[in-house]
Enzyme design. Structure first.
Site, PDB file in Angstrom:
ATOM      1  N   ASP A 197      37.236 171.576 -53.649  1.00 13.98           N
ATOM      2  CA  ASP A 197      37.172 171.790 -52.206  1.00 13.98           C
ATOM      3  C   ASP A 197      36.009 170.967 -51.668  1.00 13.98           C
ATOM      4  O   ASP A 197      34.870 171.115 -52.125  1.00 13.98           O
ATOM      5  CB  ASP A 197      36.957 173.270 -51.892  1.00 13.98           C
ATOM      6  CG  ASP A 197      37.080 173.553 -50.404  1.00 13.98           C
ATOM      7  OD1 ASP A 197      36.038 173.614 -49.729  1.00 13.98           O
ATOM      8  OD2 ASP A 197      38.214 173.701 -49.912  1.00 13.98           O
ATOM      9  N   ASN A 205      34.399 167.130 -39.951  1.00  8.20           N
ATOM     10  CA  ASN A 205      35.400 166.740 -38.953  1.00  8.20           C
ATOM     11  C   ASN A 205      34.906 166.969 -37.536  1.00  8.20           C
ATOM     12  O   ASN A 205      35.085 166.131 -36.647  1.00  8.20           O
ATOM     13  CB  ASN A 205      36.694 167.536 -39.179  1.00  8.20           C
ATOM     14  CG  ASN A 205      37.704 166.773 -40.028  1.00  8.20           C
ATOM     15  OD1 ASN A 205      37.640 165.555 -40.147  1.00  8.20           O
ATOM     16  ND2 ASN A 205      38.629 167.490 -40.628  1.00  8.20           N
ATOM     17  N   HIS A 210      38.259 163.342 -36.544  1.00 10.70           N
ATOM     18  CA  HIS A 210      39.304 163.449 -37.558  1.00 10.70           C
ATOM     19  C   HIS A 210      39.625 162.125 -38.230  1.00 10.70           C
ATOM     20  O   HIS A 210      40.068 162.102 -39.383  1.00 10.70           O
ATOM     21  CB  HIS A 210      40.569 164.041 -36.928  1.00 10.70           C
ATOM     22  CG  HIS A 210      40.441 165.497 -36.611  1.00 10.70           C
ATOM     23  ND1 HIS A 210      40.525 166.469 -37.564  1.00 10.70           N
ATOM     24  CD2 HIS A 210      40.190 166.149 -35.438  1.00 10.70           C
ATOM     25  CE1 HIS A 210      40.364 167.664 -37.016  1.00 10.70           C
ATOM     26  NE2 HIS A 210      40.159 167.496 -35.717  1.00 10.70           N
ATOM     27  N   ASP A 214      39.722 161.758 -42.144  1.00 11.91           N
ATOM     28  CA  ASP A 214      40.812 161.195 -42.948  1.00 11.91           C
ATOM     29  C   ASP A 214      40.281 160.161 -43.930  1.00 11.91           C
ATOM     30  O   ASP A 214      40.742 160.073 -45.078  1.00 11.91           O
ATOM     31  CB  ASP A 214      41.851 160.554 -42.034  1.00 11.91           C
ATOM     32  CG  ASP A 214      42.698 161.588 -41.285  1.00 11.91           C
ATOM     33  OD1 ASP A 214      42.609 162.780 -41.620  1.00 11.91           O
ATOM     34  OD2 ASP A 214      43.433 161.183 -40.365  1.00 11.91           O
ATOM     35  N   GLU A 240      41.446 170.112 -47.128  1.00  5.93           N
ATOM     36  CA  GLU A 240      40.436 169.404 -47.933  1.00  5.93           C
ATOM     37  C   GLU A 240      40.460 169.859 -49.385  1.00  5.93           C
ATOM     38  O   GLU A 240      39.556 169.520 -50.155  1.00  5.93           O
ATOM     39  CB  GLU A 240      39.044 169.615 -47.339  1.00  5.93           C
ATOM     40  CG  GLU A 240      38.513 171.033 -47.403  1.00  5.93           C
ATOM     41  CD  GLU A 240      38.931 171.883 -46.219  1.00  5.93           C
ATOM     42  OE1 GLU A 240      38.250 172.883 -45.965  1.00  5.93           O
ATOM     43  OE2 GLU A 240      39.924 171.555 -45.538  1.00  5.93           O
TER      44      GLU A 240
END
Length: 320
Positions: A197, A205, A210, A214, A240
């Site tokens: 994780d 983010n 975002h 990414d 994630e």
């Protein structure tokens, strides 16, 4: 569709027809002489009224498309002058299932099923040409089937991969984890799972957007993919969360793999443009090994519990 003459009055000779190519027996022409020649207007659908017949195009052009319930969309074909349709229906003793439509004003020679069998018994040339024609169509159908299978497999593989990271996705995991567990149990070999994780990813983010998020996910996936063996599997579980499935790997070795991944993730360059001044991405790692008599759900639960301990202990670490 209306009858305009018989074949005996047609300007077309027997040898102009594909099914009768190289036929020299005058008796064949005599048998065909009384067969009907019909005219079909452009756009008209040809109805056989539930009877099996062979249609030979004398002039014009036909299109043949399977019926919607035949499950064979996309295999339409065109029938040119001299070519034929309906042979399979006669051989199967069944009504033609294909939809035949005239693309141009056309003239067709219509040979009823009983007459076809009479001609086959009379003419070795017809029988040979018919076998050759059906063999060609079977090869064409098999080639089409192979192409469809390749396309289907291509799209199936797409459906099992995550579009952003290129890793396997949850659908792949749902399909393959039970198989990997069963194989490990059958062979008596270890199967380990590393659950990952990315730390504080929501904050990442929210702070950087975002698009940057990414990029971080793609970078983390690259670290995971490049650090594993060809026999291992990298999966994006969702958001994630990622995981590595390690066949033939005991827990102590899986911990070493996770430690290597944790270190490489810390050092990964997420963005080449350092003016962005974005932080490195770290991850928390949970490691578990398949217990005797256990299943995939239990393995994932154990890895998830280990991951939770890694977060409790400050993240950016490995627990098992």
């Amino acid at each position: 569709m209306e009858q305009i003459s018989t074949f005996g009055a047609s300007r077309t000779t027997v040898r102009d027809l594909q099914l009768f190519r190289d036929e020299a027996d005058p008796a064949v022409a005599t048998i065909l002489a009384d067969c009907a020649v019909v005219r079909v207007a452009r756009g008209e659908r040809i109805s056989n009224h539930g009877q099996a017949r062979v249609y030979i195009v004398l002039s014009g052009l036909l299109e043949i498309a399977p019926e919607a319930d035949a499950g064979d969309e996309g295999s339409t074909r065109r029938v040119l002058p001299g070519e034929s349709a309906g042979e399979q229906a006669v051989l199967d003793d069944a009504a033609e299932q294909a939809a035949m439509t005239a693309l141009e004003d056309s003239e067709l020679l219509v040979i009823e099923a009983a007459m076809v069998w009479t001609l086959i018994e009379r003419s070795n040339v017809l029988a040979r040409n018919l076998l050759r024609l059906l063999s060609f169509r079977i090869r064409a159908a098999n080639a089409l089937l192979r192409r469809r299978q390749k396309v289907g497999e291509f799209y199936r593989q797409l459906s099992l991969n995550d579009g952003l990271t290129g890793l396997y996705n949850r659908a792949w995991l749902n399909e393959m984890l039970p198989k990997l567990v069963a194989r490990a149990a059958h062979d008596g070999r270890p199967l380990s799972l590393v659950m990952i994780d990315l730390d504080h990813f929501k904050r990442f983010n929210d702070t950087h957007g975002h698009i940057a998020g990414d990029g971080a996910l793609a970078a983390a996936a690259g670290v995971l993919r490049n650090a594993l063996r060809p026999s291992d599997f990298a999966v994006r579980y969702g958001g994630e969360e990622m995981m590595a499935l390690l066949p033939d790997t005991p827990q102590d070795l899986a911990v070493m793999v996770a430690e290597r991944l944790c270190k490489r993730l810390r050092g990964a360059v997420v963005f080449s443009d350092m003016r962005l001044a974005l932080p490195h991405v770290t991850g928390s790692f949970g490691v578990a090994c398949l217990a005797p008599g256990s299943d995939g759900d239990a393995l994932m639960a154990a890895a998830d519990a280990a991951l939770y301990r890694a977060k409790e202990q400050g993240r950016n670490r490995v627990c098992c």
